[in-house]
Write an enzyme that holds these catalytic residues in place. Structure first.
Site, PDB file in Angstrom:
ATOM      1  CB  ILE A   1       7.241  12.038  -2.009  1.00 34.90           C
ATOM      2  CG1 ILE A   1       8.490  11.397  -1.391  1.00 34.90           C
ATOM      3  CG2 ILE A   1       6.635  13.073  -1.066  1.00 34.90           C
ATOM      4  CD1 ILE A   1       9.657  12.368  -1.258  1.00 34.90           C
TER       5      ILE A   1
ATOM      6  CE  LYS B   1      -4.246  -1.976   0.788  1.00 38.33           C
ATOM      7  NZ  LYS B   1      -3.907  -3.249   1.385  1.00 38.33           N
ATOM      8  CG  LEU B   2       4.219   1.161  -2.602  1.00 37.96           C
ATOM      9  CD1 LEU B   2       4.974   1.209  -3.927  1.00 37.96           C
ATOM     10  CD2 LEU B   2       5.179   0.941  -1.452  1.00 37.96           C
TER      11      LEU B   2
ATOM     12  N   GLY C   1      -7.766 -14.396   1.192  1.00 36.03           N
ATOM     13  CA  GLY C   1      -6.732 -14.733   2.160  1.00 36.03           C
ATOM     14  C   GLY C   1      -7.193 -15.789   3.136  1.00 36.03           C
TER      15      GLY C   1
END
Ligand code: XMP
Length: 223
Positions: A67, A63-64, A194
């Site tokens: 910036i 979940k980047l 999952g």
């Protein structure tokens, strides 16, 4: 059309736990998604070793949300262990963030997947209020895929109508309440599952049941 989310529980030997599940279901699933619990437990290099057991798409779900330059540093490390796709949050915006990440993804041959809505109830508090803006970031980035919630099929249908070309990946099946196949019928390309599989007494049997339910639902809705 099934992507396995490999999130080890706390307190287990995460490498053996993951390897056991990989060996049971690796040939059944169309891809695997790893996240922070696994990376923190076993480190990136051993994640790379584990991923080699799987065929299909290998997705890093960290979940980047940073910036652009820093997201690119993370991306480069993920690409070095053979990751095919990365998930980032669209809410960081395009300029100076997703624009840089998407260019670097293209250079490295890594697919970009952006989160435009989430499967938990709180997604409607903020993210779903601005979904058009999030979808627009995905459009501008020419993202390969987006994440939308299997738990809210109206959102999946809406995202499909707005992004006809993008792959839609839907978590939320099983423990979070959605049934296998419903998101596919609403326009998704993959369902991410999952715990329904990984915490089952028989992960293989559970994965086969998910695939069978997907097949049955698709046979009806795509008739
Ligand atoms: P379970 O065990 O609930 O795992 O089947 C679901 C997996 O999917 C991730 N997840 C999400 N990822 N947007 C995302 O990008 C979401 O709305 C979302 N909901 C669940 C979760 O991290 C887990 O790996």
């Amino acid at each position: 059309l099934l992507i396995l989310a490999l999130d080890p529980p706390t307190g287990v030997d995460a490498f053996s736990w993951s390897m056991r599940i990989a060996e049971e279901v690796g040939d059944l699933v169309h891809g695997v998604k790893i996240g922070l619990p696994l990376v923190l437990d076993i480190g990136l290099q051993r994640v790379g070793d584990l991923l080699s057991v799987f065929k299909g798409i290998k997705i890093a779900d960290l979940k980047l949300a940073d910036i652009g330059d820093v997201m690119c540093l993370t991306l480069e490390r993920l690409a070095s262990i053979g990751i095919d796709a990365v998930i980032a949050h669209a809410f960081v915006g395009f300029r100076g963030a997703i624009d840089k990440l998407s260019s670097r993804c293209r250079e490295l041959g890594v697919k970009l997947i952006l989160v435009v809505s989430m499967s938990h109830p709180g997604s409607s508090e903020i993210m779903d209020e601005v979904i058009d803006k999030l979808v627009d970031v995905a459009r501008r980035a020419c993202a390969w895929g987006v994440v939308a919630p299997a738990t809210r099929l109206d959102v999946v249908r809406y995202v499909r109508s707005q992004l006809p070309e993008a792959k839609i990946l839907c978590p939320g099946v099983g423990v979070q309440g959605a049934s296998p196949g419903d998101a596919l019928c609403a326009g998704a390309d993959y369902e991410i599952v999952g715990r329904l599989i990984t915490r089952s007494d028989s992960p293989r049997r559970s994965a086969l049941e998910v695939l069978e339910m997907q097949r049955k639902k698709l046979a009806i809705c795509r008739r």
